[in-house]
Design a protein around this motif. Structure first.
Motif, PDB file in Angstrom:
ATOM      1  N   ALA A   1      -4.112   3.809   2.372  1.00 33.09           N
ATOM      2  CA  ALA A   1      -5.397   3.180   2.043  1.00 33.09           C
ATOM      3  C   ALA A   1      -6.541   4.163   2.297  1.00 33.09           C
ATOM      4  O   ALA A   1      -6.562   4.850   3.317  1.00 33.09           O
ATOM      5  CB  ALA A   1      -5.606   1.911   2.869  1.00 33.09           C
TER       6      ALA A   1
ATOM      7  N   LYS B   1      -2.860   0.944   8.036  1.00 33.09           N
ATOM      8  CA  LYS B   1      -3.134   0.831   6.596  1.00 33.09           C
ATOM      9  C   LYS B   1      -3.545   2.190   6.015  1.00 33.09           C
ATOM     10  O   LYS B   1      -3.113   2.578   4.928  1.00 33.09           O
ATOM     11  CB  LYS B   1      -4.265  -0.183   6.349  1.00 33.09           C
ATOM     12  CG  LYS B   1      -3.898  -1.630   6.657  1.00 33.09           C
ATOM     13  CD  LYS B   1      -3.241  -2.325   5.487  1.00 33.09           C
ATOM     14  CE  LYS B   1      -3.123  -3.811   5.681  1.00 33.09           C
ATOM     15  NZ  LYS B   1      -2.077  -4.274   6.595  1.00 33.09           N
TER      16      LYS B   1
ATOM     17  N   ILE C   1       0.842  -1.204   0.000  1.00 36.66           N
ATOM     18  CA  ILE C   1       0.000   0.000   0.000  1.00 36.66           C
ATOM     19  C   ILE C   1       0.876   1.251   0.000  1.00 36.66           C
ATOM     20  O   ILE C   1       0.661   2.188  -0.777  1.00 36.66           O
ATOM     21  CB  ILE C   1      -0.935   0.004   1.238  1.00 36.66           C
ATOM     22  CG1 ILE C   1      -1.960  -1.131   1.136  1.00 36.66           C
ATOM     23  CG2 ILE C   1      -1.650   1.348   1.389  1.00 36.66           C
ATOM     24  CD1 ILE C   1      -2.642  -1.478   2.440  1.00 36.66           C
TER      25      ILE C   1
ATOM     26  N   GLY D   1      -7.189  -1.164   1.427  1.00 37.36           N
ATOM     27  CA  GLY D   1      -6.165  -1.923   2.147  1.00 37.36           C
ATOM     28  C   GLY D   1      -6.755  -3.125   2.851  1.00 37.36           C
ATOM     29  O   GLY D   1      -7.720  -2.996   3.605  1.00 37.36           O
TER      30      GLY D   1
END
Length: 343
Positions: free
Chosen positions: A316, A311, A283, A298
């Motif tokens: 994300a 994340k 990511i 994510g």
């Protein structure tokens, strides 16, 4: 209660049997008049600050259920009661298929992970369509699509297009699953030239519809930097709507499970905590090297609110849970949403 009482009992039994038992239990419970309201009061967090608008869709919160849990779109209405902002059904293939031989789903308790080699077991496109006709419209639905295992390489695109056309009226967005390690030969699916062909064919079909639906690509966590650069180029070239990072991993690095246990299990994709860092790195790389030029969902190893925030910090826009949902229970969704609000 879930982790103290329910999970220890469920974990005494075969994972795949438990999966179907849990499905039946949730379905039965949600038929009792007051139970859906009870679930909603326990698990849903309603706040405008949680809303996210991406590729033309407004998600009531950024926490979704990843594909693979509700393969045949039989439980999404009930699962929506647990507070998900979106639910991804599938992977759906044109024809129903039984998948790989059992046993094919294994817990790695010490690692808080799962190994699966399900092999796209599902009841097929027509069954999914009939189930999606029962949609109560309470949650955004993603359609994760793939090819049948027996399909010849020259017909891969035909399989995806058949699913795309069939599901188009019934889902809010599409995911091209090209990264599952459990469907026999999938080398062609990771070839940039083929992905260009596949995405272009789906986009052409999409443009012929009255209303276009967003298309995302689900990638593996095992891609190296050169391959991730190709994904970034591919997104720029095709203008696909986004990327889901990531699918299960074929690596067995740094697992607490013994070599003997892993040999006994055999092949399959690893999900859960063991792939958390791998997924986050993917990511981070995509977000940084694309200058955050496309949305990223994510997924991989989210077992706590902190994991989800990690994340999001990596780049994300939305997150999905699967293995974390099994290990932590439905309270995880609420915890993540509350943490997002307080950050």
């Amino acid at each position: 209660m879930y982790k103290l009482i329910i999970r220890p009992i469920l974990f005494l039994f075969d994972p795949e049997k438990v999966h179907y038992f849990t499905f039946s239990l949730i379905r039965v419970l949600c038929k009792i008049p007051f139970v859906p309201d009870l679930f909603r009061s326990l698990y849903q967090v309603k706040d405008k600050k949680l809303e996210r608008t991406l590729f033309g869709l407004t998600f009531k919160n950024p926490v979704g259920l990843a594909a693979g849990f509700d393969k045949n779109a039989v439980l999404y209405n009930e699962l929506a009661n647990f507070g998900f902002g979106f639910i991804e059904i599938g992977t759906v293939t044109p024809k129903g298929q039984i998948g790989n031989p059992k046993k094919r789903l294994f817990r790695l308790k010490d690692d808080q992970g799962i190994i699966n080699r399900m092999g796209f077991n599902n009841d097929g496109l027509e069954v999914a369509i009939q189930q999606l006709k029962k949609n109560k419209g309470t949650v955004i639905i993603g359609g994760n699509i793939g090819k049948n295992t027996q399909t010849l390489p020259e017909n891969y695109t035909t399989d995806y297009l058949e699913c795309f056309k069939g599901l188009h009226p019934y889902v809010d967005y599409f995911v091209l699953n090209v990264s599952c390690p459990n469907v026999g030969s999938h080398a062609k699916l990771n070839d940039k030239a083929y992905l260009l062909e596949l995405i272009s064919a789906c986009q052409k079909l999409n443009n012929q519809q009255e209303k276009q639906k967003p298309i995302l690509l689900k990638i593996a966590p095992d891609l190296n930097n050169a391959q991730l650069d190709e994904i970034i180029e591919l997104v720029a070239e095709t203008k696909i709507d986004g990327v889901i990072a990531s699918n299960t991993s074929t690596t067995r690095d740094n697992l607490k499970a013994s070599k003997e246990r892993l040999q006994e299990i055999g092949n399959g994709g690893v999900s859960g905590q063991p792939i958390k860092n791998q997924s986050t790195k993917v990511i981070q790389y995509l977000a940084k090297h694309s200058n955050k030029s496309f949305p990223i969902i994510g997924v991989g190893g989210i077992h706590s609110a902190e994991d989800a925030l990690e994340k999001i910090k990596a780049g994300a826009d939305l997150v999905q849970i699967y293995t974390g949902f099994i290990y932590e229970g439905p309270s995880l969704i609420k915890k993540i949403n509350k943490a997002i609000l307080s950050n």
